[in-house]
Design a protein around this motif. Structure first.
Motif, PDB file in Angstrom:
ATOM      1  N   UNK A   8      57.403  82.069  89.895  1.00 10.34           N
ATOM      2  CA  UNK A   8      57.764  80.689  90.209  1.00 10.34           C
ATOM      3  C   UNK A   8      57.823  80.516  91.716  1.00 10.34           C
ATOM      4  N   UNK A   9      57.251  79.418  92.186  1.00  9.84           N
ATOM      5  CA  UNK A   9      57.272  79.137  93.618  1.00  9.84           C
ATOM      6  C   UNK A   9      56.646  77.795  93.920  1.00  9.84           C
ATOM      7  N   UNK A  10      56.261  77.621  95.158  1.00  8.63           N
ATOM      8  CA  UNK A  10      55.578  76.394  95.569  1.00  8.63           C
ATOM      9  C   UNK A  10      54.125  76.740  95.854  1.00  8.63           C
ATOM     10  N   UNK A  11      53.262  75.761  95.660  1.00  4.83           N
ATOM     11  CA  UNK A  11      51.844  76.009  95.919  1.00  4.83           C
ATOM     12  C   UNK A  11      51.595  76.148  97.420  1.00  4.83           C
ATOM     13  N   UNK A  12      50.868  77.187  97.786  1.00  2.00           N
ATOM     14  CA  UNK A  12      50.490  77.341  99.185  1.00  2.00           C
ATOM     15  C   UNK A  12      49.712  76.114  99.651  1.00  2.00           C
ATOM     16  N   UNK A  13      48.894  75.565  98.785  1.00  2.00           N
ATOM     17  CA  UNK A  13      48.108  74.377  99.146  1.00  2.00           C
ATOM     18  C   UNK A  13      49.001  73.223  99.601  1.00  2.00           C
ATOM     19  N   UNK A  14      50.110  73.007  98.889  1.00  2.00           N
ATOM     20  CA  UNK A  14      51.008  71.896  99.250  1.00  2.00           C
ATOM     21  C   UNK A  14      51.589  72.104 100.640  1.00  2.00           C
ATOM     22  N   UNK A  15      51.939  73.352 100.952  1.00  2.00           N
ATOM     23  CA  UNK A  15      52.520  73.645 102.263  1.00  2.00           C
ATOM     24  C   UNK A  15      51.461  73.476 103.357  1.00  2.00           C
ATOM     25  N   UNK A  16      50.250  73.949 103.109  1.00  2.00           N
ATOM     26  CA  UNK A  16      49.182  73.806 104.106  1.00  2.00           C
ATOM     27  C   UNK A  16      48.822  72.339 104.330  1.00  2.00           C
ATOM     28  N   UNK A  17      48.870  71.546 103.272  1.00  2.00           N
ATOM     29  CA  UNK A  17      48.614  70.109 103.434  1.00  2.00           C
ATOM     30  C   UNK A  17      49.703  69.454 104.268  1.00  2.00           C
ATOM     31  N   UNK A  18      50.933  69.916 104.113  1.00  2.00           N
ATOM     32  CA  UNK A  18      52.037  69.367 104.903  1.00  2.00           C
ATOM     33  C   UNK A  18      51.890  69.728 106.384  1.00  2.00           C
ATOM     34  N   UNK A  19      51.433  70.948 106.639  1.00  2.00           N
ATOM     35  CA  UNK A  19      51.223  71.391 108.019  1.00  2.00           C
ATOM     36  C   UNK A  19      50.024  70.685 108.632  1.00  2.00           C
ATOM     37  N   UNK A  20      48.957  70.599 107.842  1.00  2.00           N
ATOM     38  CA  UNK A  20      47.701  70.045 108.324  1.00  2.00           C
ATOM     39  C   UNK A  20      46.769  71.147 108.799  1.00  2.00           C
ATOM     40  N   UNK A  21      45.641  71.292 108.117  1.00  2.00           N
ATOM     41  CA  UNK A  21      44.671  72.302 108.529  1.00  2.00           C
ATOM     42  C   UNK A  21      43.372  71.613 108.938  1.00  2.00           C
ATOM     43  N   UNK A  22      42.652  72.236 109.835  1.00  2.00           N
ATOM     44  CA  UNK A  22      41.426  71.645 110.372  1.00  2.00           C
ATOM     45  C   UNK A  22      40.218  72.051 109.525  1.00  2.00           C
ATOM     46  N   UNK A  23      39.107  71.366 109.752  1.00  2.00           N
ATOM     47  CA  UNK A  23      37.919  71.537 108.917  1.00  2.00           C
ATOM     48  C   UNK A  23      37.256  72.903 109.097  1.00  2.00           C
ATOM     49  N   UNK A  24      37.625  73.638 110.143  1.00  2.00           N
ATOM     50  CA  UNK A  24      36.996  74.942 110.369  1.00  2.00           C
ATOM     51  C   UNK A  24      37.769  76.093 109.731  1.00  2.00           C
ATOM     52  N   UNK A  25      38.795  75.789 108.934  1.00  2.00           N
ATOM     53  CA  UNK A  25      39.582  76.842 108.275  1.00  2.00           C
ATOM     54  C   UNK A  25      38.733  77.563 107.236  1.00  2.00           C
ATOM     55  N   UNK A  26      38.676  78.891 107.324  1.00  2.00           N
ATOM     56  CA  UNK A  26      37.891  79.668 106.368  1.00  2.00           C
ATOM     57  C   UNK A  26      38.700  80.758 105.676  1.00  2.00           C
ATOM     58  N   UNK A  27      39.860  81.112 106.219  1.00  2.00           N
ATOM     59  CA  UNK A  27      40.618  82.261 105.697  1.00  2.00           C
ATOM     60  C   UNK A  27      42.086  82.072 106.017  1.00  2.00           C
TER      61      UNK A  27
END
Length: 406
Positions: free
Chosen positions: A160-179
């Protein structure tokens, strides 16, 4: 870290838990004192593991289950394998624990407390199969270096936890993110604070899957210390080394992550088949991603004695990395003929699947029961060892148990 050092950062309650009794006058112990009874503690009590678990190493701690211990549909802590690369963190204060998201491909670096993660983002629960990339290493010849895992470095607990995706969306990631690459609180065996024992990661597509969690609970309770308390990454279906424990930082990268144990022969295999014992250049090695199809007979225990004329029910689990298992079979004639087992659908994507069948034997004597799973792309387990590789990864040969009909 030796066993004595492990206890130094423990609370009085934690030490009493390992000893199994109250420490009378414990409050009067000098600061930093380690009771004699804990200077060579029992690792089974220390990590709340079953006595039949097998310790492969105590520096760092590594421990696996025997096949018959893994019969539960959801793996409990006492049967869950331990794979460490460094020293387990000491003196964890959950109230002060934070997770920082940084890297070349974030819009703004951001730090969250554990309580903020729990309150700000939705909670999700999945059963997720985690298998060490070296599970089955002991069967390779020439022998491969590393912990000599047999079949028990696999588990499927409920996380049980939070989705990493939700946290990354909150932070904001740029289009060049690959890893993404993780960083954690475990320390290097050398004691050098500048060295990380392990810092692996996954491509951004894997990081953004629904089931990739920043987990804080296992089987409905706080994650046990040996499994990453108070926060860990869980990337089901991929080598368990991608699921970093004691998580403190995630870097969003604009290139393949280059942390510790991302290069060389670590968690990588030759891109093309090689002869056993070959030297392989780093440039010809590929990172392990989705784990291959595999299965395990968990009941009965190998060596069972069955009365002649009686049928035998076997059961176990099968998994296939990012895929589902589509077919499960067994053989009692060394792979000459195969028969279908009943196979359940997974509880959710990336969970293992349960199989079962009843077998009749033609006469008294010695038999081996072989299990073979086939994934949704039609790829089945090999009957013998798959291609040799320098570190003994990805052994998904058919699991076998012995029985005697008497």
């Amino acid at each position: 870290m030796n066993r004595r050092e492990f206890t130094l950062g423990m609370s009085l309650a934690g030490m009493a838990s390992i000893l199994g009794v109250e420490i009378v006058y414990g409050g009067l112990m000098p600061e930093g004192y380690s009771p004699l009874g804990l200077q060579d503690p029992d690792p089974f009590k220390m990590f709340h593991k079953d006595k039949e678990m097998v310790v492969l190493n105590d520096r760092p701690w590594n421990m696996e289950a025997k096949a018959h211990l893994l019969n539960d549909r959801v793996t409990p802590n006492q049967y869950m394998f331990i794979r460490n690369n460094g020293n387990i963190p000491e003196g964890i204060d959950v109230s002060k624990w934070t997770l920082t998201i940084d890297g070349e491909s974030v819009k703004n670096k951001k730090t969250y407390s554990l309580s903020e993660l729990k309150s700000k983002f939705g909670h999700h629960t999945y059963q997720l199969a985690l298998e060490c990339g070296g599970n089955g290493r002991s069967e390779f010849n020439p022998p491969a270096k590393g912990n000599q895992w047999t079949v028990g470095a696999i588990s499927c607990a409920e996380w049980t936890g939070v989705r990493l995706r939700d946290v990354l969306e909150d932070v904001g990631i740029t289009s060049d993110a690959v890893y993404i690459g993780y960083h954690a609180a475990d320390t290097h065996l050398s004691g050098d604070p500048k060295k990380e024992p392990i810092s692996r990661g996954v491509p951004i597509a894997k990081a953004l899957q629904d089931e990739t969690l920043l987990a804080f609970a296992m089987n409905g309770e706080d994650i046990p210390l040996a499994h990453g308390h108070p926060l860990r990454l869980v990337c089901g279906g991929w080598p368990a080394s991608t699921s970093g424990k004691w998580l403190t930082r995630i870097s969003v990268r604009n290139k393949e992550h280059d942390g510790e144990k991302m290069g060389g022969s670590s968690y990588r295999v030759p891109c093309e088949n090689v002869a056993p014992g070959s030297e392989v250049d780093d440039a010809d090695m590929c990172i392990i991603e989705s784990m291959p199809v595999k299965s395990l007979i968990t009941s009965p225990k190998s060596g069972a004695l069955i009365k002649n004329g009686k049928s035998l029910t076997i059961n176990g689990h099968a998994w296939a990395g990012e895929l589902e298992v589509s077919k499960m079979e067994y053989s009692i004639d060394f792979g000459s003929t195969w028969h279908t087992c009943s196979l359940e659908k997974p509880a959710n994507r990336l969970a293992w699947q349960h199989f079962k069948t009843t077998i009749s034997f033609p006469q008294k004597g010695y038999y081996e029961i072989w299990a073979k799973a086939t994934d949704s792309h039609g790829k089945g387990q090999p009957m013998v060892l798959p291609g040799w590789n320098p570190k003994g990864y990805l052994n998904n040969a058919c699991h076998r148990i012995a029985v005697k009909i008497v």
